[in-house]
Scaffold this motif. Structure first.
Motif, PDB file in Angstrom:
ATOM      1  N   LYS A   1       0.842  -1.192   0.000  1.00 28.00           N
ATOM      2  CA  LYS A   1       0.000   0.000   0.000  1.00 28.00           C
ATOM      3  C   LYS A   1       0.889   1.258   0.000  1.00 28.00           C
ATOM      4  O   LYS A   1       0.652   2.217  -0.735  1.00 28.00           O
ATOM      5  N   TYR A   2       1.931   1.207   0.831  1.00 24.74           N
ATOM      6  CA  TYR A   2       2.875   2.325   0.914  1.00 24.74           C
ATOM      7  C   TYR A   2       3.598   2.498  -0.434  1.00 24.74           C
ATOM      8  O   TYR A   2       3.767   3.621  -0.910  1.00 24.74           O
TER       9      TYR A   2
ATOM     10  N   ARG B   1       2.589   1.718  -3.413  1.00 21.18           N
ATOM     11  CA  ARG B   1       1.681   2.260  -4.434  1.00 21.18           C
ATOM     12  C   ARG B   1       1.545   3.770  -4.298  1.00 21.18           C
ATOM     13  O   ARG B   1       1.395   4.487  -5.284  1.00 21.18           O
ATOM     14  N   LYS B   2       1.588   4.249  -3.062  1.00 20.81           N
ATOM     15  CA  LYS B   2       1.503   5.694  -2.841  1.00 20.81           C
ATOM     16  C   LYS B   2       2.802   6.369  -3.241  1.00 20.81           C
ATOM     17  O   LYS B   2       2.816   7.461  -3.786  1.00 20.81           O
ATOM     18  N   ARG B   3       3.903   5.698  -2.956  1.00 24.77           N
ATOM     19  CA  ARG B   3       5.220   6.299  -3.174  1.00 24.77           C
ATOM     20  C   ARG B   3       5.630   6.310  -4.647  1.00 24.77           C
ATOM     21  O   ARG B   3       6.262   7.240  -5.123  1.00 24.77           O
TER      22      ARG B   3
ATOM     23  N   LYS C   1       4.272   6.085  -8.527  1.00 22.13           N
ATOM     24  CA  LYS C   1       3.071   6.171  -9.376  1.00 22.13           C
ATOM     25  C   LYS C   1       2.893   4.924 -10.245  1.00 22.13           C
ATOM     26  O   LYS C   1       1.797   4.451 -10.445  1.00 22.13           O
TER      27      LYS C   1
END
Ligand code: SF4
Ligand code: SF4
Length: 144
Positions: A127-128, A130-132, A134
């Protein structure tokens, strides 16, 4: 274990018990003897995080980041820890154990509650990622 070894063990227990401070006596889980923190290079690239994803997928492995950087945290009981929180090799315990102070330790704040980032599962770390990044899902193209 033979009789001689048993006597040695009893001696070690007595010595360590004598030095046991009040706070550690109250710490029934002996938290600091039940894990390992290993500093790791700061992950930067998708490859680095992909590797961490593999590591955190294993049982008892966590990854965290605090003011000192990134660490691999392994939940694992020290084989020298005896019931009651006593160290069976107290006199010859490794330096890292001698140097550890209980002034402000995990009995006060559990490590996972005091760090900036804590990942205990593939799902959390992904999850982290995917945020970090693109284009996280396109990372495999790098290897093809
Ligand atoms: S140093 Fe802290 S975490 Fe370790 S046994 Fe003592 S009170 Fe518990
Ligand atoms: S060697 Fe002794 S003090 Fe060090 S982690 Fe093991 S039980 Fe704890």
């Amino acid at each position: 274990m033979n009789a001689k070894e048993e006597i040695k063990l009893v001696d070690a227990v007595e010595i360590s018990n004598a030095d046991f401070d009040k706070k550690c006596r109250k710490c029934k889980e002996s938290i600091c003897c039940n894990s390992i923190n290993q500093k790791i290079p700061t992950p930067k690239s998708k490859e680095d995080f992909d590797h961490l994803l593999w590591q955190v997928s294993h049982e008892n492995i966590n990854i965290f980041k605090d003011v000192d950087g990134w660490f691999l945290h392994v939940d694992t009981n020290c084989s020298h820890l005896l019931p009651g929180g006593v160290c069976s090799i107290y006199e010859t315990r490794p330096w890292v154990c001698r140097d550890y102070t209980n002034d402000y330790c995990e009995y006060d704040v559990r490590i996972r509650d005091g760090v900036e980032l804590w990942f205990s599962s593939h799902k959390q770390l992904e999850k982290y990622c995917r945020k970090r990044f693109k284009k996280w899902d396109q990372r495999f193209e790098l290897y093809e």
